[in-house]
Design a protein around this motif. Structure first.
Motif, PDB file in Angstrom:
ATOM      1  N   CYS A  42       0.829  -0.938  -0.010  1.00  0.00           N
ATOM      2  CA  CYS A  42       0.036   0.068  -0.047  1.00  0.00           C
ATOM      3  C   CYS A  42       0.952   1.384   0.072  1.00  0.00           C
ATOM      4  O   CYS A  42       0.662   2.174  -0.785  1.00  0.00           O
ATOM      5  CB  CYS A  42      -0.917  -0.019   1.307  1.00  0.00           C
ATOM      6  N   MET A  43       1.951   1.178   0.688  1.00  0.00           N
ATOM      7  CA  MET A  43       2.671   2.294   0.785  1.00  0.00           C
ATOM      8  C   MET A  43       3.730   2.497  -0.393  1.00  0.00           C
ATOM      9  O   MET A  43       3.780   3.719  -0.903  1.00  0.00           O
ATOM     10  CB  MET A  43       3.833   2.152   2.079  1.00  0.00           C
ATOM     11  N   LEU A  44       4.068   1.467  -0.948  1.00  0.00           N
ATOM     12  CA  LEU A  44       4.799   1.452  -2.201  1.00  0.00           C
ATOM     13  C   LEU A  44       3.847   1.987  -3.446  1.00  0.00           C
ATOM     14  O   LEU A  44       4.407   2.672  -4.426  1.00  0.00           O
ATOM     15  CB  LEU A  44       5.268   0.099  -2.520  1.00  0.00           C
ATOM     16  N   TYR A  45       2.612   1.605  -3.378  1.00  0.00           N
ATOM     17  CA  TYR A  45       1.524   2.171  -4.399  1.00  0.00           C
ATOM     18  C   TYR A  45       1.562   3.599  -4.427  1.00  0.00           C
ATOM     19  O   TYR A  45       1.440   4.098  -5.290  1.00  0.00           O
ATOM     20  CB  TYR A  45       0.316   1.367  -4.303  1.00  0.00           C
ATOM     21  N   THR A  46       1.484   4.165  -3.131  1.00  0.00           N
ATOM     22  CA  THR A  46       1.317   5.624  -2.896  1.00  0.00           C
ATOM     23  C   THR A  46       2.584   6.333  -3.517  1.00  0.00           C
ATOM     24  O   THR A  46       2.394   7.394  -4.420  1.00  0.00           O
ATOM     25  CB  THR A  46       0.872   5.712  -1.398  1.00  0.00           C
TER      26      THR A  46
END
Length: 141
Positions: A42-46
């Protein structure tokens, strides 16, 4: 299990607190490393999407507007969102693994994530690895 719940209800008669928690909108998942992989995904997607949130959030509070989307998350949803917002083929491949539903990523470890070609870039003047070339060909396909 990790569950966040802030709920109380006062009875009208004596102002005592009656603890009747609503049911969760999803089945509990036993905490394991795949949950950490999901959170990192989720953090990497952001980061890879230029700051977009994977799920809708309230602009004022920053909280998710609905947990239903997470509870009913499917691989086709992940593919649609990732292909629509991420241009880098290696990032797409990595995120598709990291953000797949829990059943599909149970065996995925952080060690595997960190050895993905997205993180292990070839040195200058060296040829792309065969795996990297296959991923890019598949995504361009």
């Amino acid at each position: 299990y990790i569950v966040k719940c802030c709920f109380n209800q006062r009875t009208e008669k004596d102002s005592s607190i009656l603890m009747t928690l609503p049911s969760l909108p999803y089945d509990p998942v036993i905490m394991d490393t795949s949950v950490d992989v999901w959170a990192f995904g989720c953090m990497l997607y952001t980061l890879c999407s230029g700051g977009k949130s994977l799920f809708p959030v309230n602009i004022r509070t920053g909280h998710l507007t609905s947990y239903k989307e997470i509870a009913n998350w499917t691989k086709p949803q992940a593919e649609a969102i990732i292909f629509d917002t991420i241009d880098d083929h290696l990032a797409q491949d990595l995120l598709l693994h990291m953000l797949s539903p829990h059943e599909d990523r149970k065996e995925l470890s952080m060690e595997t994530v960190m050895t993905h070609p997205f993180f292990v870039q070839p040195k200058k003047d060296s040829k792309m690895s065969e795996i990297t070339e296959q991923i890019i060909e598949k995504r361009q396909g």
